[in-house]
Design a protein around this motif. Structure first.
Motif, PDB file in Angstrom:
ATOM      1  N   VAL A 123       3.289  10.250  -7.470  1.00  0.00           N
ATOM      2  CA  VAL A 123       3.946  10.488  -8.755  1.00  0.00           C
ATOM      3  C   VAL A 123       2.935  10.986  -9.783  1.00  0.00           C
ATOM      4  O   VAL A 123       3.204  11.913 -10.558  1.00  0.00           O
ATOM      5  CB  VAL A 123       4.643   9.200  -9.243  1.00  0.00           C
ATOM      6  CG1 VAL A 123       5.130   9.364 -10.669  1.00  0.00           C
ATOM      7  CG2 VAL A 123       5.799   8.854  -8.324  1.00  0.00           C
ATOM      8  N   HIS A 124       1.744  10.368  -9.792  1.00  0.00           N
ATOM      9  CA  HIS A 124       0.701  10.790 -10.724  1.00  0.00           C
ATOM     10  C   HIS A 124       0.291  12.242 -10.472  1.00  0.00           C
ATOM     11  O   HIS A 124       0.105  13.034 -11.410  1.00  0.00           O
ATOM     12  CB  HIS A 124      -0.504   9.862 -10.588  1.00  0.00           C
ATOM     13  CG  HIS A 124      -1.645  10.203 -11.489  1.00  0.00           C
ATOM     14  ND1 HIS A 124      -1.588  10.074 -12.859  1.00  0.00           N
ATOM     15  CD2 HIS A 124      -2.893  10.689 -11.215  1.00  0.00           C
ATOM     16  CE1 HIS A 124      -2.732  10.452 -13.390  1.00  0.00           C
ATOM     17  NE2 HIS A 124      -3.528  10.827 -12.416  1.00  0.00           N
ATOM     18  N   THR A 125       0.157  12.609  -9.187  1.00  0.00           N
ATOM     19  CA  THR A 125      -0.206  13.988  -8.845  1.00  0.00           C
ATOM     20  C   THR A 125       0.886  14.967  -9.262  1.00  0.00           C
ATOM     21  O   THR A 125       0.605  16.070  -9.762  1.00  0.00           O
ATOM     22  CB  THR A 125      -0.460  14.102  -7.336  1.00  0.00           C
ATOM     23  OG1 THR A 125      -1.487  13.173  -6.959  1.00  0.00           O
ATOM     24  CG2 THR A 125      -0.901  15.505  -6.959  1.00  0.00           C
TER      25      THR A 125
ATOM     26  N   ARG B   8       2.880  19.261 -12.850  1.00  0.00           N
ATOM     27  CA  ARG B   8       3.818  19.765 -13.862  1.00  0.00           C
ATOM     28  C   ARG B   8       3.072  20.173 -15.132  1.00  0.00           C
ATOM     29  O   ARG B   8       3.361  21.212 -15.738  1.00  0.00           O
ATOM     30  CB  ARG B   8       4.868  18.695 -14.181  1.00  0.00           C
ATOM     31  CG  ARG B   8       5.854  18.423 -13.051  1.00  0.00           C
ATOM     32  CD  ARG B   8       7.028  17.597 -13.552  1.00  0.00           C
ATOM     33  NE  ARG B   8       7.907  17.199 -12.469  1.00  0.00           N
ATOM     34  CZ  ARG B   8       7.899  15.996 -11.913  1.00  0.00           C
ATOM     35  NH1 ARG B   8       7.042  15.073 -12.355  1.00  0.00           N
ATOM     36  NH2 ARG B   8       8.722  15.695 -10.941  1.00  0.00           N
ATOM     37  N   GLU B   9       2.100  19.341 -15.552  1.00  0.00           N
ATOM     38  CA  GLU B   9       1.308  19.677 -16.728  1.00  0.00           C
ATOM     39  C   GLU B   9       0.514  20.959 -16.504  1.00  0.00           C
ATOM     40  O   GLU B   9       0.419  21.811 -17.397  1.00  0.00           O
ATOM     41  CB  GLU B   9       0.366  18.522 -17.079  1.00  0.00           C
ATOM     42  CG  GLU B   9       1.066  17.279 -17.597  1.00  0.00           C
ATOM     43  CD  GLU B   9       1.769  17.527 -18.934  1.00  0.00           C
ATOM     44  OE1 GLU B   9       1.279  18.376 -19.712  1.00  0.00           O
ATOM     45  OE2 GLU B   9       2.805  16.899 -19.175  1.00  0.00           O
ATOM     46  N   ALA B  10      -0.067  21.081 -15.302  1.00  0.00           N
ATOM     47  CA  ALA B  10      -0.829  22.298 -15.001  1.00  0.00           C
ATOM     48  C   ALA B  10       0.075  23.521 -14.990  1.00  0.00           C
ATOM     49  O   ALA B  10      -0.305  24.595 -15.471  1.00  0.00           O
ATOM     50  CB  ALA B  10      -1.533  22.148 -13.644  1.00  0.00           C
TER      51      ALA B  10
ATOM     52  N   PHE C  17       0.814  -1.211   0.000  1.00  0.00           N
ATOM     53  CA  PHE C  17       0.000   0.000   0.000  1.00  0.00           C
ATOM     54  C   PHE C  17       0.852   1.269   0.000  1.00  0.00           C
ATOM     55  O   PHE C  17       0.397   2.330  -0.458  1.00  0.00           O
ATOM     56  CB  PHE C  17      -0.958  -0.011   1.189  1.00  0.00           C
ATOM     57  CG  PHE C  17      -2.108  -0.959   1.016  1.00  0.00           C
ATOM     58  CD1 PHE C  17      -3.013  -0.784  -0.009  1.00  0.00           C
ATOM     59  CD2 PHE C  17      -2.263  -2.042   1.865  1.00  0.00           C
ATOM     60  CE1 PHE C  17      -4.069  -1.660  -0.188  1.00  0.00           C
ATOM     61  CE2 PHE C  17      -3.314  -2.923   1.692  1.00  0.00           C
ATOM     62  CZ  PHE C  17      -4.221  -2.738   0.660  1.00  0.00           C
ATOM     63  N   ALA C  18       2.081   1.183   0.524  1.00  0.00           N
ATOM     64  CA  ALA C  18       2.987   2.336   0.412  1.00  0.00           C
ATOM     65  C   ALA C  18       3.308   2.617  -1.044  1.00  0.00           C
ATOM     66  O   ALA C  18       3.378   3.780  -1.466  1.00  0.00           O
ATOM     67  CB  ALA C  18       4.265   2.072   1.206  1.00  0.00           C
ATOM     68  N   MET C  19       3.499   1.573  -1.839  1.00  0.00           N
ATOM     69  CA  MET C  19       3.754   1.777  -3.262  1.00  0.00           C
ATOM     70  C   MET C  19       2.529   2.352  -3.965  1.00  0.00           C
ATOM     71  O   MET C  19       2.662   3.134  -4.907  1.00  0.00           O
ATOM     72  CB  MET C  19       4.167   0.460  -3.915  1.00  0.00           C
ATOM     73  CG  MET C  19       5.557  -0.001  -3.537  1.00  0.00           C
ATOM     74  SD  MET C  19       6.831   1.258  -3.848  1.00  0.00           S
ATOM     75  CE  MET C  19       6.641   1.515  -5.606  1.00  0.00           C
ATOM     76  N   VAL C  20       1.331   1.973  -3.505  1.00  0.00           N
ATOM     77  CA  VAL C  20       0.124   2.592  -4.062  1.00  0.00           C
ATOM     78  C   VAL C  20       0.131   4.100  -3.789  1.00  0.00           C
ATOM     79  O   VAL C  20      -0.178   4.920  -4.663  1.00  0.00           O
ATOM     80  CB  VAL C  20      -1.141   1.939  -3.470  1.00  0.00           C
ATOM     81  CG1 VAL C  20      -2.393   2.674  -3.945  1.00  0.00           C
ATOM     82  CG2 VAL C  20      -1.218   0.479  -3.864  1.00  0.00           C
ATOM     83  N   GLY C  21       0.518   4.485  -2.561  1.00  0.00           N
ATOM     84  CA  GLY C  21       0.595   5.903  -2.234  1.00  0.00           C
ATOM     85  C   GLY C  21       1.667   6.630  -3.020  1.00  0.00           C
ATOM     86  O   GLY C  21       1.453   7.750  -3.504  1.00  0.00           O
ATOM     87  N   VAL C  22       2.827   6.006  -3.142  1.00  0.00           N
ATOM     88  CA  VAL C  22       3.904   6.630  -3.925  1.00  0.00           C
ATOM     89  C   VAL C  22       3.488   6.794  -5.384  1.00  0.00           C
ATOM     90  O   VAL C  22       3.752   7.810  -6.022  1.00  0.00           O
ATOM     91  CB  VAL C  22       5.193   5.787  -3.813  1.00  0.00           C
ATOM     92  CG1 VAL C  22       6.253   6.286  -4.785  1.00  0.00           C
ATOM     93  CG2 VAL C  22       5.726   5.829  -2.390  1.00  0.00           C
TER      94      VAL C  22
END
Length: 380
Positions: A162-164, A169-171, A153-158
């Motif tokens: 990363v997605h955010t 960056r795109e914004a 679940f830590a990898m899910v959070g990481v």
């Protein structure tokens, strides 16, 4: 993190970061080197461990955007890792249960959130069942259940982090592009309004000076001096506009309009109060630009003999309204040019509107309205 390495240095840094966590494979390696298994078993187990590590690295290196639907090979690799973890743990003992922790982490890193939220507990449950089978005292596998859950679940959070960060960056790039576009539009509007007015006046005075020569050299010299003055003022205006500090005023534009129309042989009447009550700086600047554009069009296109300018304050609607009308040839029926289009955009930024129509005597009327900063509400 979250990107495929593009250079050798990036690949080495990422490999070093991942390699730190591979140190927890020391228990299986110690079991292989302890002499407790036959040579054939050691070779097969080492081969299985090597395949497991390569598969784990492939997932971490190549599967970088877990929000996208995974390719079939991702599920195949995860299934192979799960089978290897179960097979090696069931045949070689509790030292190999740690492989399930890496499978849980790989599920959290490589699968979408909707899938990993059940895949990680499923792998952890398989770890618990296998551990209860191969570790009868049960002194080892409970210490691996919590790391498997937390690691997955830590990898899910990481992954979500990363997605955010990618979205931010795109914004940020989008905001920068919009700011640059808005600045280009501002410069285009300012330069058009500034240079259009000034160059029209310079052209008129140049024509006057040409007609005065050689019979009236003194008057021609005065026109040339005016041309120099207008040119210098245009240069100052352009520099101020580029710097973003220029704030035109109605009083200044009325005076400039009087001089430009006088040179063009157009009589000018102004009904502009000084100052306009409850009119903010930005709203006054928008009306001043409207007056400048209207006068430039009268000089260049109308062929008018008279021009009237007025500013009225309508407290019921909360608007200050500028009206510029002439008795010239009237609208041609063609679409708005760059000047009127830019003026409409400038007024819109100040919360105002722009309308154009044929005047009562056949000429042209431009009306610009902007909101007042303070509106007196009429009592009932």
């Amino acid at each position: 993190m979250g990107r495929v390495p593009e250079t050798r240095k990036q690949a080495l840094v990422k490999l070093a970061w991942i390699g730190i966590w591979l140190l927890y494979l020391g228990a299986p390696v110690s079991d292989l080197c302890g002499g407790r298994h036959a040579p054939a078993v050691v070779v097969l187990a080492a081969l299985g461990l090597a395949v497991f590590v390569v598969a784990y690295l492939a997932l971490v290196f190549l599967r970088t955007n877990a929000e996208v639907r995974p390719a079939p090979w991702v599920h195949e690799v995860l299934a192979m890792q799960t089978a290897l973890s179960f097979g090696l743990s069931a045949t070689l003992g509790k030292s190999w249960l740690v492989l399930f922790v890496y499978v849980a982490v790989a599920c959290g890193a490589a699968l979408p959130a909707t899938t990993s939220r059940w895949a990680v507990p499923a792998v952890t449950a398989l770890l618990a069942v296998t551990g209860a089978w191969v570790d009868t005292p049960g002194d080892l596998y409970p210490a691996l259940v919590i790391p498997a859950l937390l690691g997955g679940f830590a990898m899910v959070g990481v992954k979500q982090l990363v997605h955010t960060m990618r979205e931010l960056r795109e914004a940020r790039r989008t905001v920068a592009q919009l700011a640059a576009t808005e600045e280009r539009l501002r410069l285009a509007r300012d330069l058009h309004d500034l240079l259009g007015h000034s160059l029209s006046l310079i052209t008129l005075k140049s024509e006057l000076a040409g007609r005065m020569l050689p019979g009236r050299p003194d008057e021609a010299a005065q026109q040339v001096a005016d041309i120099e003055r207008v040119s210098r003022q245009a240069l100052v205006d352009v520099r101020e506009a580029v710097s973003g500090y220029r704030r035109p005023t109605l009083a200044g534009e009325v005076a400039a309009a009087r001089g430009a129309l006088s040179c063009a042989g157009v009589s000018f009447r102004s009904h502009v109060p000084e100052p306009v009550p409850d009119l903010g700086t930005s709203a006054e600047g928008a009306l001043a630009w409207a007056l400048r554009e209207a006068v430039t069009n009268v000089v260049r296109h109308s062929g008018a003999a008279q021009c009237v300018c007025a500013v009225t304050v309508d407290r019921e609607s909360g608007l200050a309204v500028l009206t510029v009308s002439d008795d010239g040839s009237g609208p041609s029926g063609a679409p708005r040019g760059n000047g009127l289009t830019g003026l409409a955009e400038r007024l819109a930024l100040a919360g105002g509107t722009l309308t154009t129509a044929r005047a009562g005597d056949g000429g042209f009327t431009l009306t610009a309205a902007v909101p007042l900063t303070a509106v007196t509400v009429r009592s009932a």
